[in-house]
Design an enzyme around this catalytic site. Structure first.
Site, mmCIF file in Angstrom:
data_model
loop_
_atom_site.group_PDB
_atom_site.id
_atom_site.type_symbol
_atom_site.label_atom_id
_atom_site.label_comp_id
_atom_site.label_asym_id
_atom_site.label_seq_id
_atom_site.Cartn_x
_atom_site.Cartn_y
_atom_site.Cartn_z
ATOM 1 N N GLU A 134 -11.126 4.456 -1.323
ATOM 2 C CA GLU A 134 -11.590 4.785 0.028
ATOM 3 C C GLU A 134 -12.431 6.075 0.028
ATOM 4 O O GLU A 134 -12.055 7.084 -0.562
ATOM 5 C CB GLU A 134 -10.417 4.927 1.010
ATOM 6 C CG GLU A 134 -9.276 5.801 0.539
ATOM 7 C CD GLU A 134 -8.185 5.011 -0.173
ATOM 8 O OE1 GLU A 134 -8.492 3.981 -0.791
ATOM 9 O OE2 GLU A 134 -7.034 5.457 -0.145
ATOM 10 N N ASP A 172 0.846 -1.205 0.000
ATOM 11 C CA ASP A 172 0.000 0.000 0.000
ATOM 12 C C ASP A 172 0.872 1.242 0.000
ATOM 13 O O ASP A 172 0.511 2.293 0.515
ATOM 14 C CB ASP A 172 -0.923 -0.017 1.223
ATOM 15 C CG ASP A 172 -2.030 1.010 1.102
ATOM 16 O OD1 ASP A 172 -2.575 1.440 2.145
ATOM 17 O OD2 ASP A 172 -2.335 1.425 -0.036
ATOM 18 N N ASP A 206 -3.151 -2.845 -2.693
ATOM 19 C CA ASP A 206 -4.208 -1.837 -2.758
ATOM 20 C C ASP A 206 -4.005 -0.971 -4.007
ATOM 21 O O ASP A 206 -2.905 -0.937 -4.580
ATOM 22 C CB ASP A 206 -4.177 -0.952 -1.496
ATOM 23 C CG ASP A 206 -5.393 -0.022 -1.427
ATOM 24 O OD1 ASP A 206 -5.295 1.031 -0.778
ATOM 25 O OD2 ASP A 206 -6.430 -0.349 -2.035
ATOM 26 N N ASN A 207 -5.039 -0.290 -4.442
ATOM 27 C CA ASN A 207 -4.961 0.769 -5.471
ATOM 28 C C ASN A 207 -4.555 0.288 -6.859
ATOM 29 O O ASN A 207 -3.845 0.998 -7.592
ATOM 30 C CB ASN A 207 -3.996 1.868 -5.030
ATOM 31 C CG ASN A 207 -4.312 2.384 -3.658
ATOM 32 O OD1 ASN A 207 -3.502 2.245 -2.737
ATOM 33 N ND2 ASN A 207 -5.504 2.977 -3.502
ATOM 34 N N LYS A 222 3.047 3.298 -5.643
ATOM 35 C CA LYS A 222 2.488 2.301 -6.573
ATOM 36 C C LYS A 222 3.539 1.797 -7.553
ATOM 37 O O LYS A 222 3.516 0.640 -7.937
ATOM 38 C CB LYS A 222 1.284 2.879 -7.295
ATOM 39 C CG LYS A 222 0.257 3.539 -6.341
ATOM 40 C CD LYS A 222 -0.056 2.689 -5.120
ATOM 41 C CE LYS A 222 -0.642 3.511 -3.975
ATOM 42 N NZ LYS A 222 -0.673 2.752 -2.697
#
Ligand SMILES: Cc1cc(-c2n[nH]c(CCNC(=O)c3cc(-c4ccc(F)cc4)cc(O)c3O)n2)ccn1
Ligand SMILES: [Mg+2]
Length: 214
Positions: A199, A141, A169-170, A144
């Site tokens: 989120e 997380d 994530d993401n 990236k």
């Protein structure tokens, strides 16, 4: 000097959460960030996917990259069995005291070790300096563009074992295209995509689970 957003999140937790109750800390952060100031916590919707994956992994040693305010560290640590531990890497020194305080309020300081530094510098130290043999669960997380190189680094450092579970994530927003390209084309990983939302926003996102087959 006026306070940072992260300081205001800590104030809200400190004032509203029940000390020693991780759920109340998570609910407080989600309420504050959902109603007042957006912040890059994994949040309550993606948090359920994180919970399920941690329960599946039932890790003894877990790693998280990107501590931020400690929200996902609390989500993970509250599910750990006795004597299991979470190592969490954060590079921004501003966030670290805030994350430590929020994790303390949740009553989970014993289970979480926050390590300051860049992932690429810390990963090679995990075996010797942090007494890690292999990682049972890794939550990506952080930056990236570091997901792919750091996954390769985890492999090269011998930190993954047959069955180690990675959760990222993401994947859609901000996006991690190189990671997806790497992990889905690598036969050593069994990948699963979980379409979800960013989120606190009606913006599409996704999480990717990758099980290392050794
Ligand atoms: C190199 C290294 C780095 C780290 C490290 N520590 N802390 C981080 C934070 C990284 N996280 C993010 O940037 C992030 C961003 C968004 C976002 C932002 C803006 C938007 F408009 C929409 C979405 C949403 C998210 O969910 C995110 O997670 N990295 C730690 C160790 N080593
Ligand atoms: Mg994130």
């Amino acid at each position: 000097m006026d306070q940072s957003k992260e300081q205001r999140i800590l104030n809200s937790v400190s004032y509203n959460a029940v000390k020693g109750d991780p759920e109340s800390v998570l609910n407080c952060i989600d309420k504050y960030c959902g109603q007042y100031e957006w912040a890059m916590n994994v949040g309550d919707e993606k948090g359920i996917i994180l919970d399920k994956t941690v329960e599946e992994a039932d890790p003894t040693v877990a790693l998280e990259m990107g501590t931020y305010c400690g929200y996902s560290a609390i989500r993970i640590a509250r599910l750990l069995k006795p004597n299991a531990r979470l190592l969490s890497i954060e590079f921004n020194p501003e966030f670290i005291p805030i994350a430590k305080e929020i994790i303390e309020i949740a009553g989970l300081s014993e289970k979480v070790t926050i390590i300051e530094g860049h992932s690429q510098d810390i990963i090679p130290q995990l075996k010797k300096k942090y007494e890690v043999e292999t990682l049972d669960f890794v939550f990506l997380d952080h930056w990236k563009e570091r997901y792919a190189p750091d996954t390769i680094l985890l492999e090269e450092c011998g930190l993954l074992r047959k069955g180690s579970i990675l959760l990222a994530d993401n994947i859609v927003y901000p996006g991690a295209p190189e990671f997806i390209k790497y992990i889905r084309s690598n036969s050593r990983y069994e990948c699963t995509s979980y379409p979800t939302f960013l989120e606190y926003m009606k913006v599409e996102d996704a999480m990717e689970k990758a099980v290392y087959m050794g």
